[in-house]
Scaffold this active site. Sequence first.
Site, mmCIF file in Angstrom:
data_model
loop_
_atom_site.group_PDB
_atom_site.id
_atom_site.type_symbol
_atom_site.label_atom_id
_atom_site.label_comp_id
_atom_site.label_asym_id
_atom_site.label_seq_id
_atom_site.Cartn_x
_atom_site.Cartn_y
_atom_site.Cartn_z
ATOM 1 N N ARG A 109 -1.859 -0.572 -8.382
ATOM 2 C CA ARG A 109 -3.193 -0.058 -8.071
ATOM 3 C C ARG A 109 -3.143 1.457 -8.271
ATOM 4 O O ARG A 109 -2.188 2.107 -7.846
ATOM 5 C CB ARG A 109 -3.537 -0.384 -6.616
ATOM 6 C CG ARG A 109 -4.837 0.271 -6.150
ATOM 7 C CD ARG A 109 -5.002 0.186 -4.628
ATOM 8 N NE ARG A 109 -4.982 -1.169 -4.140
ATOM 9 C CZ ARG A 109 -4.518 -1.510 -2.924
ATOM 10 N NH1 ARG A 109 -4.048 -0.598 -2.106
ATOM 11 N NH2 ARG A 109 -4.522 -2.767 -2.540
ATOM 12 N N ASP A 127 0.863 -1.189 0.000
ATOM 13 C CA ASP A 127 0.000 0.000 0.000
ATOM 14 C C ASP A 127 0.896 1.235 0.000
ATOM 15 O O ASP A 127 2.056 1.169 0.416
ATOM 16 C CB ASP A 127 -0.870 0.031 1.269
ATOM 17 C CG ASP A 127 -2.080 -0.895 1.170
ATOM 18 O OD1 ASP A 127 -2.381 -1.377 0.070
ATOM 19 O OD2 ASP A 127 -2.725 -1.120 2.217
HETATM 20 C C1 LIG Z 1 -9.117 -0.816 -2.946
HETATM 21 C C2 LIG Z 1 -8.608 0.498 -2.476
HETATM 22 C C3 LIG Z 1 -7.298 0.603 -2.019
HETATM 23 C C4 LIG Z 1 -6.787 1.848 -1.623
HETATM 24 N N1 LIG Z 1 -5.468 1.949 -1.263
HETATM 25 C C5 LIG Z 1 -4.949 3.158 -0.989
HETATM 26 C C6 LIG Z 1 -3.547 3.336 -0.749
HETATM 27 O O1 LIG Z 1 -2.754 2.381 -0.770
HETATM 28 N N2 LIG Z 1 -3.095 4.597 -0.502
HETATM 29 C C7 LIG Z 1 -3.932 5.689 -0.482
HETATM 30 O O2 LIG Z 1 -3.453 6.817 -0.290
HETATM 31 N N3 LIG Z 1 -5.259 5.536 -0.674
HETATM 32 C C8 LIG Z 1 -5.785 4.314 -0.926
HETATM 33 N N4 LIG Z 1 -7.126 4.198 -1.157
HETATM 34 C C9 LIG Z 1 -8.031 5.343 -0.891
HETATM 35 C C10 LIG Z 1 -8.165 6.231 -2.115
HETATM 36 O O3 LIG Z 1 -6.964 6.890 -2.338
HETATM 37 C C11 LIG Z 1 -9.279 7.284 -1.913
HETATM 38 O O4 LIG Z 1 -8.968 8.124 -0.868
HETATM 39 C C12 LIG Z 1 -10.638 6.713 -1.634
HETATM 40 O O5 LIG Z 1 -10.887 5.572 -2.391
HETATM 41 C C13 LIG Z 1 -11.734 7.756 -1.974
HETATM 42 O O6 LIG Z 1 -11.663 8.111 -3.321
HETATM 43 P P1 LIG Z 1 -12.701 7.605 -4.427
HETATM 44 O O7 LIG Z 1 -11.929 7.362 -5.669
HETATM 45 O O8 LIG Z 1 -13.489 6.466 -3.930
HETATM 46 O O9 LIG Z 1 -13.589 8.885 -4.747
HETATM 47 P P2 LIG Z 1 -14.416 9.877 -3.844
HETATM 48 O O10 LIG Z 1 -14.884 10.922 -4.783
HETATM 49 O O11 LIG Z 1 -13.651 10.294 -2.653
HETATM 50 O O12 LIG Z 1 -15.641 8.999 -3.361
HETATM 51 C C14 LIG Z 1 -16.679 8.562 -4.224
HETATM 52 C C15 LIG Z 1 -17.853 8.136 -3.346
HETATM 53 O O13 LIG Z 1 -17.519 7.041 -2.515
HETATM 54 C C16 LIG Z 1 -17.685 7.357 -1.133
HETATM 55 N N5 LIG Z 1 -16.489 6.866 -0.432
HETATM 56 C C17 LIG Z 1 -15.251 6.924 -0.891
HETATM 57 N N6 LIG Z 1 -14.382 6.359 -0.018
HETATM 58 C C18 LIG Z 1 -15.128 5.956 1.018
HETATM 59 C C19 LIG Z 1 -14.842 5.317 2.232
HETATM 60 N N7 LIG Z 1 -13.616 4.933 2.541
HETATM 61 N N8 LIG Z 1 -15.839 5.067 3.072
HETATM 62 C C20 LIG Z 1 -17.103 5.399 2.750
HETATM 63 N N9 LIG Z 1 -17.441 5.984 1.613
HETATM 64 C C21 LIG Z 1 -16.483 6.267 0.759
HETATM 65 C C22 LIG Z 1 -17.733 8.871 -1.062
HETATM 66 O O14 LIG Z 1 -18.533 9.325 0.006
HETATM 67 C C23 LIG Z 1 -18.327 9.248 -2.396
HETATM 68 O O15 LIG Z 1 -19.723 9.186 -2.330
HETATM 69 C C24 LIG Z 1 -7.647 2.988 -1.606
HETATM 70 C C25 LIG Z 1 -8.959 2.876 -2.067
HETATM 71 C C26 LIG Z 1 -9.450 1.661 -2.509
HETATM 72 C C27 LIG Z 1 -10.839 1.593 -3.044
#
Ligand SMILES: Cc1cc2nc3c(=O)[nH]c(=O)nc-3n(C[C@H](O)[C@H](O)[C@H](O)COP(=O)(O)OP(=O)(O)OC[C@H]3O[C@@H](n4cnc5c(N)ncnc54)[C@H](O)[C@@H]3O)c2cc1C
Length: 299
Positions: free
Chosen positions: A173, A123
């Site tokens: 990723r 990660d």
């Molecule tokens: C499989 C996976 C692995 C990840 N690994 C990393 C990593 O290694 N390093 C890193 O910096 N980030 C990681 N992330 C987090 C990522 O960087 C984002 O901060 C997070 O996914 C929110 O962005 P989004 O693309 O979903 O869009 P957004 O525009 O933020 O969200 C889209 C919608 O999803 C909802 N949503 C998004 N995230 C969440 C949540 N966690 N809980 C509840 N609702 C949510 C929001 O409310 C919104 O409605 C990971 C995310 C995923 C899905």
Amino acid sequence: MLNKFLAISVPILPKWFVELFSKSYVAGYTSKEVLTIVKSLNDQGFSTTIDILGEHVSTLDTSEKITRKYCDLYDKINQDSVDSNISVKPSHIGLDISEKIVLNNFQRLLKKAKKNSNFLRLDMESSQSTDITFKIYNKLKSTYKGTGVVLQAYLKRSIKDIENLGSQNFNARICKGIYKENSKIAFQKPEDIRANFLKMAKLMSEKKSYACYATHDQHLIDLLLDMIKKNNIDSSTFEFQVLYGVPMNGRLEKLLASGYKVRIYVPYGPDWYDYSLRRLKENPNIAGYVLKNLFSKNS
Ligand SMILES: Cc1cc2nc3c(=O)[nH]c(=O)nc-3n(C[C@H](O)[C@H](O)[C@H](O)COP(=O)(O)OP(=O)(O)OC[C@H]3O[C@@H](n4cnc5c(N)ncnc54)[C@H](O)[C@@H]3O)c2cc1C
């Protein structure tokens, strides 16, 4: 109204409520519990990646304990024949202690991954650790191909990182990025982050690398699907990823039905409390759903 109230009161919510809420985001406290959930997700057609909750350990003893837990997990995944790999935060197995310790712990994990023909994902944490994480990743990759890393679309450097690392053997990723980063190094506007995400996804395909599109952003998923179709990108060269418990309104099932691979990131472990508070802050709607379920069950 309820969601606004919950968002403000997150820091003072009682632990029993957070625990109730954590059940939608955290796949149990033990490896037995997480593997039962993984099995059920596999039965629905999803692949998974398991993460033990926690980060920034400061003692050798804890980093050792967590590394051993991850090693055991590889064996259990194999014994139970479930479809899951493992995602690890470098700071959870010693990055804050020393480079030597974290590298040594990752090498132990990699041996286990290799023995079980499995895969290890590093990660990505805050920008302070980006270079060192890539350095460790490069060392690990030279000993076992089944290693991948994460690229954050908010970082302006990420396109360059793909240009440097991209190849047929590169597996990354792509996510938006979750840490607070300043505007010198990171895009701040949601539309700029989205645009960079798409640009990165396209470049990964041009480099013939394997890309994991990790997002819950439905509009971004639409744009990715358009890009995939327009560029005729083979579905064996990418997958979608989401976090366990984030509501996706049937989108994941549609992706599966269209023949795309979907992997769910499944966190578990005794350190559920901080993770659940973070999830609540990010999306208080979830708390609303939990309350509704609670009341409808009692009525
Ligand atoms: C499989 C996976 C692995 C990840 N690994 C990393 C990593 O290694 N390093 C890193 O910096 N980030 C990681 N992330 C987090 C990522 O960087 C984002 O901060 C997070 O996914 C929110 O962005 P989004 O693309 O979903 O869009 P957004 O525009 O933020 O969200 C889209 C919608 O999803 C909802 N949503 C998004 N995230 C969440 C949540 N966690 N809980 C509840 N609702 C949510 C929001 O409310 C919104 O409605 C990971 C995310 C995923 C899905």
